[in-house]
Design a protein around this motif. Structure first.
Motif, PDB file in Angstrom:
ATOM      1  N   VAL A  85       0.848  -1.204   0.000  1.00 18.23           N
ATOM      2  CA  VAL A  85       0.000   0.000   0.000  1.00 18.23           C
ATOM      3  C   VAL A  85       0.877   1.245   0.000  1.00 18.23           C
ATOM      4  N   ALA A  86       1.932   1.230   0.806  1.00 12.05           N
ATOM      5  CA  ALA A  86       2.841   2.380   0.840  1.00 12.05           C
ATOM      6  C   ALA A  86       3.490   2.597  -0.522  1.00 12.05           C
ATOM      7  N   ASP A  87       3.878   1.505  -1.176  1.00  5.62           N
ATOM      8  CA  ASP A  87       4.478   1.622  -2.510  1.00  5.62           C
ATOM      9  C   ASP A  87       3.478   2.197  -3.516  1.00  5.62           C
ATOM     10  N   ALA A  88       2.235   1.727  -3.445  1.00  3.60           N
ATOM     11  CA  ALA A  88       1.203   2.235  -4.365  1.00  3.60           C
ATOM     12  C   ALA A  88       0.960   3.722  -4.124  1.00  3.60           C
ATOM     13  N   ALA A  89       0.911   4.119  -2.856  1.00  2.00           N
ATOM     14  CA  ALA A  89       0.700   5.536  -2.543  1.00  2.00           C
ATOM     15  C   ALA A  89       1.891   6.374  -3.004  1.00  2.00           C
ATOM     16  N   GLU A  90       3.084   5.846  -2.813  1.00  2.00           N
ATOM     17  CA  GLU A  90       4.288   6.567  -3.243  1.00  2.00           C
ATOM     18  C   GLU A  90       4.328   6.699  -4.760  1.00  2.00           C
ATOM     19  N   ASP A  91       3.963   5.636  -5.463  1.00  2.00           N
ATOM     20  CA  ASP A  91       3.926   5.694  -6.928  1.00  2.00           C
ATOM     21  C   ASP A  91       2.917   6.734  -7.405  1.00  2.00           C
ATOM     22  N   ALA A  92       1.757   6.770  -6.743  1.00  2.00           N
ATOM     23  CA  ALA A  92       0.739   7.756  -7.117  1.00  2.00           C
ATOM     24  C   ALA A  92       1.246   9.167  -6.848  1.00  2.00           C
ATOM     25  N   ALA A  93       1.917   9.365  -5.714  1.00  2.00           N
ATOM     26  CA  ALA A  93       2.448  10.693  -5.392  1.00  2.00           C
ATOM     27  C   ALA A  93       3.528  11.108  -6.390  1.00  2.00           C
ATOM     28  N   GLU A  94       4.386  10.174  -6.785  1.00  2.00           N
ATOM     29  CA  GLU A  94       5.411  10.482  -7.773  1.00  2.00           C
ATOM     30  C   GLU A  94       4.795  10.837  -9.120  1.00  2.00           C
ATOM     31  N   ALA A  95       3.752  10.126  -9.497  1.00  2.00           N
ATOM     32  CA  ALA A  95       3.083  10.427 -10.768  1.00  2.00           C
ATOM     33  C   ALA A  95       2.472  11.822 -10.739  1.00  2.00           C
ATOM     34  N   VAL A  96       1.884  12.185  -9.600  1.00  2.00           N
ATOM     35  CA  VAL A  96       1.308  13.524  -9.459  1.00  2.00           C
ATOM     36  C   VAL A  96       2.416  14.566  -9.548  1.00  2.00           C
ATOM     37  N   GLN A  97       3.534  14.318  -8.874  1.00  2.00           N
ATOM     38  CA  GLN A  97       4.659  15.252  -8.895  1.00  2.00           C
ATOM     39  C   GLN A  97       5.202  15.425 -10.309  1.00  2.00           C
ATOM     40  N   LYS A  98       5.367  14.323 -11.030  1.00  2.51           N
ATOM     41  CA  LYS A  98       5.872  14.402 -12.401  1.00  2.51           C
ATOM     42  C   LYS A  98       4.913  15.169 -13.292  1.00  2.51           C
ATOM     43  N   ARG A  99       3.627  14.920 -13.097  1.00  2.33           N
ATOM     44  CA  ARG A  99       2.616  15.620 -13.896  1.00  2.33           C
ATOM     45  C   ARG A  99       2.644  17.112 -13.610  1.00  2.33           C
ATOM     46  N   ALA A 100       2.789  17.467 -12.331  1.00  2.00           N
ATOM     47  CA  ALA A 100       2.848  18.875 -11.952  1.00  2.00           C
ATOM     48  C   ALA A 100       4.093  19.541 -12.534  1.00  2.00           C
ATOM     49  N   GLU A 101       5.229  18.848 -12.493  1.00  2.25           N
ATOM     50  CA  GLU A 101       6.452  19.401 -13.061  1.00  2.25           C
ATOM     51  C   GLU A 101       6.330  19.571 -14.568  1.00  2.25           C
ATOM     52  N   ALA A 102       5.708  18.613 -15.233  1.00  2.00           N
ATOM     53  CA  ALA A 102       5.524  18.712 -16.680  1.00  2.00           C
ATOM     54  C   ALA A 102       4.618  19.892 -17.019  1.00  2.00           C
ATOM     55  N   ASN A 103       3.542  20.063 -16.250  1.00  2.00           N
ATOM     56  CA  ASN A 103       2.638  21.189 -16.492  1.00  2.00           C
ATOM     57  C   ASN A 103       3.348  22.513 -16.242  1.00  2.00           C
ATOM     58  N   SER A 104       4.164  22.559 -15.192  1.00  2.00           N
ATOM     59  CA  SER A 104       4.898  23.773 -14.870  1.00  2.00           C
ATOM     60  C   SER A 104       5.890  24.110 -15.978  1.00  2.00           C
ATOM     61  N   ALA A 105       6.587  23.090 -16.475  1.00  3.64           N
ATOM     62  CA  ALA A 105       7.540  23.308 -17.562  1.00  3.64           C
ATOM     63  C   ALA A 105       6.825  23.776 -18.825  1.00  3.64           C
ATOM     64  N   ALA A 106       5.666  23.206 -19.084  1.00  3.62           N
ATOM     65  CA  ALA A 106       4.899  23.610 -20.271  1.00  3.62           C
ATOM     66  C   ALA A 106       4.444  25.062 -20.145  1.00  3.62           C
ATOM     67  N   LYS A 107       4.045  25.456 -18.952  1.00  2.12           N
ATOM     68  CA  LYS A 107       3.621  26.848 -18.745  1.00  2.12           C
ATOM     69  C   LYS A 107       4.799  27.802 -18.930  1.00  2.12           C
ATOM     70  N   ARG A 108       5.966  27.422 -18.395  1.00  2.20           N
ATOM     71  CA  ARG A 108       7.138  28.282 -18.554  1.00  2.20           C
ATOM     72  C   ARG A 108       7.511  28.411 -20.024  1.00  2.20           C
ATOM     73  N   ALA A 109       7.456  27.303 -20.753  1.00  2.00           N
ATOM     74  CA  ALA A 109       7.776  27.333 -22.177  1.00  2.00           C
ATOM     75  C   ALA A 109       6.766  28.187 -22.934  1.00  2.00           C
ATOM     76  N   SER A 110       5.514  28.082 -22.538  1.00  2.00           N
ATOM     77  CA  SER A 110       4.466  28.865 -23.182  1.00  2.00           C
ATOM     78  C   SER A 110       4.677  30.356 -22.926  1.00  2.00           C
ATOM     79  N   LYS A 111       5.059  30.694 -21.710  1.00  2.00           N
ATOM     80  CA  LYS A 111       5.309  32.105 -21.384  1.00  2.00           C
ATOM     81  C   LYS A 111       6.497  32.639 -22.178  1.00  2.00           C
ATOM     82  N   ARG A 112       7.567  31.819 -22.289  1.00  2.00           N
ATOM     83  CA  ARG A 112       8.729  32.251 -23.053  1.00  2.00           C
ATOM     84  C   ARG A 112       8.360  32.470 -24.507  1.00  2.00           C
TER      85      ARG A 112
END
Length: 146
Positions: free
Chosen positions: A99-126
């Protein structure tokens, strides 16, 4: 990012609760908020977040169920009560790890998605700042033939 959102929410709540204008101003604020909330771009993002959260949260109940099955099997196995207890404890520890591994995997996926969205926004602003910049123009002067 969390700090900024918290600050804005805190200021908004403080303003609404502390305002002396009373119910009338609260209703105005609520009306404006609902107008923003119901805009198509906002609702599109809400739907994206809901879908993503559902897909990530689906992994955790599966791990919980599998863990419960493992514990039930460990208890139902033949052996002495002490062996059954030991097997159940071991199965529960394994299930907790899963269960801890599943929760950690889900949290990592959320973090990666947030970083990708943030990078896309920065690229869009540039890109948008480059496209809105005025091109340099050369000044041309006519020479008199005199």
């Amino acid at each position: 990012m969390k700090g900024k959102i918290g600050l804005v929410v805190g200021l908004g709540v403080g303003y609404v609760l502390g305002t002396r204008a009373g119910r009338e101003r609260y209703e105005q604020i609520k009306t404006q908020w609902l107008k923003v909330w119901h805009l198509d771009p906002v609702q599109a993002q809400v739907t994206r977040v809901q879908d993503f959260a559902k897909s990530q949260a689906a992994a955790i109940p599966g791990a919980l169920w599998n863990g419960a099955v493992k514990v039930a099997k460990a208890v139902s196995d033949s052996g002495t009560p002490g062996e059954k207890l030991d097997n159940a404890v071991d199965a529960a520890k394994d299930a907790a790890g899963d269960v801890a591994d599943a929760a950690e995997d889900a949290a990592e996926a959320v973090q990666k998605r947030a970083e990708a969205n943030s990078a896309a926004k920065r690229a869009s602003k540039r890109t948008s700042t480059k496209s809105t910049a005025k091109p340099a123009t050369k000044s041309t002067t006519k020479k008199n033939g005199s």
